[in-house]
Scaffold this motif. Structure first.
Motif, PDB file in Angstrom:
ATOM      1  N   ILE A   1       0.853  -1.190   0.000  1.00 47.46           N
ATOM      2  CA  ILE A   1       0.000   0.000   0.000  1.00 47.46           C
ATOM      3  C   ILE A   1       0.886   1.235   0.000  1.00 47.46           C
ATOM      4  O   ILE A   1       1.719   1.409   0.901  1.00 47.46           O
ATOM      5  N   LEU A   2       0.715   2.089  -0.995  1.00 50.30           N
ATOM      6  CA  LEU A   2       1.566   3.271  -1.142  1.00 50.30           C
ATOM      7  C   LEU A   2       0.808   4.543  -0.771  1.00 50.30           C
ATOM      8  O   LEU A   2      -0.380   4.681  -1.060  1.00 50.30           O
ATOM      9  N   GLY A   3       1.518   5.453  -0.141  1.00 47.73           N
ATOM     10  CA  GLY A   3       0.978   6.772   0.180  1.00 47.73           C
ATOM     11  C   GLY A   3       2.119   7.758   0.290  1.00 47.73           C
ATOM     12  O   GLY A   3       3.204   7.414   0.784  1.00 47.73           O
ATOM     13  N   HIS A   4       1.901   8.965  -0.181  1.00 52.30           N
ATOM     14  CA  HIS A   4       2.943   9.991  -0.177  1.00 52.30           C
ATOM     15  C   HIS A   4       2.426  11.183   0.616  1.00 52.30           C
ATOM     16  O   HIS A   4       1.256  11.544   0.516  1.00 52.30           O
ATOM     17  N   TYR A   5       3.311  11.803   1.426  1.00 58.49           N
ATOM     18  CA  TYR A   5       2.926  12.926   2.273  1.00 58.49           C
ATOM     19  C   TYR A   5       1.744  12.528   3.160  1.00 58.49           C
ATOM     20  O   TYR A   5       1.753  11.490   3.797  1.00 58.49           O
ATOM     21  N   HIS A   6       0.694  13.342   3.154  1.00 56.29           N
ATOM     22  CA  HIS A   6      -0.452  13.128   4.037  1.00 56.29           C
ATOM     23  C   HIS A   6      -1.194  11.831   3.712  1.00 56.29           C
ATOM     24  O   HIS A   6      -1.789  11.206   4.605  1.00 56.29           O
ATOM     25  N   SER A   7      -1.163  11.405   2.467  1.00 56.79           N
ATOM     26  CA  SER A   7      -1.890  10.191   2.068  1.00 56.79           C
ATOM     27  C   SER A   7      -1.304   8.925   2.679  1.00 56.79           C
ATOM     28  O   SER A   7      -1.962   7.882   2.684  1.00 56.79           O
ATOM     29  N   PHE A   8      -0.090   9.017   3.199  1.00 59.32           N
ATOM     30  CA  PHE A   8       0.527   7.837   3.802  1.00 59.32           C
ATOM     31  C   PHE A   8      -0.223   7.391   5.058  1.00 59.32           C
ATOM     32  O   PHE A   8      -0.239   6.207   5.386  1.00 59.32           O
ATOM     33  N   PHE A   9      -0.861   8.338   5.768  1.00 59.81           N
ATOM     34  CA  PHE A   9      -1.638   7.960   6.945  1.00 59.81           C
ATOM     35  C   PHE A   9      -2.790   7.030   6.553  1.00 59.81           C
ATOM     36  O   PHE A   9      -3.130   6.101   7.284  1.00 59.81           O
ATOM     37  N   SER A  10      -3.380   7.269   5.397  1.00 64.48           N
ATOM     38  CA  SER A  10      -4.457   6.407   4.911  1.00 64.48           C
ATOM     39  C   SER A  10      -3.905   5.036   4.534  1.00 64.48           C
ATOM     40  O   SER A  10      -4.548   4.008   4.779  1.00 64.48           O
ATOM     41  N   ALA A  11      -2.717   5.018   3.943  1.00 68.19           N
ATOM     42  CA  ALA A  11      -2.080   3.741   3.608  1.00 68.19           C
ATOM     43  C   ALA A  11      -1.813   2.936   4.878  1.00 68.19           C
ATOM     44  O   ALA A  11      -2.035   1.715   4.928  1.00 68.19           O
ATOM     45  N   GLN A  12      -1.358   3.607   5.925  1.00 66.36           N
ATOM     46  CA  GLN A  12      -1.108   2.930   7.196  1.00 66.36           C
ATOM     47  C   GLN A  12      -2.398   2.405   7.816  1.00 66.36           C
ATOM     48  O   GLN A  12      -2.425   1.329   8.411  1.00 66.36           O
ATOM     49  N   GLN A  13      -3.477   3.182   7.673  1.00 71.98           N
ATOM     50  CA  GLN A  13      -4.755   2.745   8.227  1.00 71.98           C
ATOM     51  C   GLN A  13      -5.258   1.480   7.536  1.00 71.98           C
ATOM     52  O   GLN A  13      -5.738   0.548   8.199  1.00 71.98           O
ATOM     53  N   LEU A  14      -5.139   1.431   6.209  1.00 70.12           N
ATOM     54  CA  LEU A  14      -5.559   0.227   5.501  1.00 70.12           C
ATOM     55  C   LEU A  14      -4.673  -0.955   5.875  1.00 70.12           C
ATOM     56  O   LEU A  14      -5.157  -2.085   6.036  1.00 70.12           O
ATOM     57  N   GLU A  15      -3.374  -0.719   6.021  1.00 67.24           N
ATOM     58  CA  GLU A  15      -2.465  -1.775   6.473  1.00 67.24           C
ATOM     59  C   GLU A  15      -2.943  -2.343   7.809  1.00 67.24           C
ATOM     60  O   GLU A  15      -3.042  -3.563   7.990  1.00 67.24           O
TER      61      GLU A  15
END
Length: 265
Positions: free
Chosen positions: A130-144
């Motif tokens: 799951i990839l996320g850059h800048y602020h979107s990384f928090f969403s990637a972590q949540q899905l993880e």
């Protein structure tokens, strides 16, 4: 003359690259406030130097002063758009109704075959990145986190060099999920590599015609609350999180259905 009027009045003085920044800033002024010069350039599909040159042509010393002026404009009463709201509502109720309106637009997605298809792909995958850059990384972590709670192995990554390394490791049995409001070109090279190796690529974005969308297998477009209401105080992350919960519910539904089939066979 406010900052948006200044940009409009100088449009003929901009180069092609600078005009990309100018048009984006007029359409999405909140993004100017939220992002760095590098991130804004990525969203505009141009270079950081074009962002800086635009600022200087408008009479600012650089991007920081331009960003400050945009923030000042966004926080003046005339800049706030009151869509679908009563002018007499309080701030907290106003925010509640805005998010409620934004989330309600996901109903069509929830009732579509697209969510079911994504859940099926995840459950069939050997590896999930799951990839996320800048602020979107928090969403990637949540899905993880949510997938791990479902006992599904998944890893969130925001480092581009690590992403490139996975590009040489993943196969057609694996899936990459990307959270990106703009679907920016930062992932272009990696996504092209994934496609060549047969990796399933799912883009969760808030921009219809994003730069990398044509290279993905599935593209999910979510409503962007900061663009719906043009307010810097709102945040798009709750919309990503809400989508994640819908996806997790569908995944759990399919897991239970598969277990019932196994028990009856």
């Amino acid at each position: 003359m406010n900052i948006l009027e200044k940009i409009n009045n100088n449009m003929s003085n901009f180069t092609v690259g600078e005009r990309l920044v100018a048009e984006y800033a007029i359409q999405y002024p909140v993004d100017v406030v939220r992002y760095s010069a590098e991130a804004l350039a990525e969203h505009c599909n141009t270079s950081r130097s074009n962002v800086v040159r635009l600022c200087k042509k408008l009479g600012y010393t650089g991007f920081s002063e331009f960003k400050y002026e945009m923030n000042r404009y966004m926080n003046t009463p005339h800049a706030i758009t009151k869509k679908h709201l009563n002018e007499e509502e309080g701030d907290s109720l106003s925010a509640f109704r805005k998010y409620l309106n934004c989330f309600s637009q996901l109903e069509t997605l929830y009732n579509s075959s697209q969510l079911k298809q994504i859940a099926e792909i995840i459950l069939r995958s050997k590896r999930i990145i799951i990839l996320g850059h800048y602020h979107s990384f928090f969403s990637a972590q949540q899905l993880e986190f949510r997938l791990n709670r479902c006992r599904i192995d998944a890893h969130a990554i925001n480092d581009l060099s690590t992403t490139e390394a996975f590009g040489e490791m993943l196969t057609q049995e694996d899936t990459v999920i990307i959270f990106s409001i703009s679907g920016g070109k930062v992932y272009h090279d990696s996504v092209c590599t994934f496609r060549k190796r047969g990796v399933k690529v799912i883009l969760i974005s808030m921009t219809e015609n994003s730069p990398i969308s044509r290279y993905t297998d599935i593209k999910v477009i979510l409503p962007c609350i900061t663009r719906l209401y043009d307010e810097s105080v709102m945040d798009d992350a709750p919309t990503f999180y809400f989508f994640i919960e819908l996806l997790i519910e569908e995944i759990n539904h399919q897991i239970l259905a598969n277990n019932d089939v196994s028990d009856n066979s």
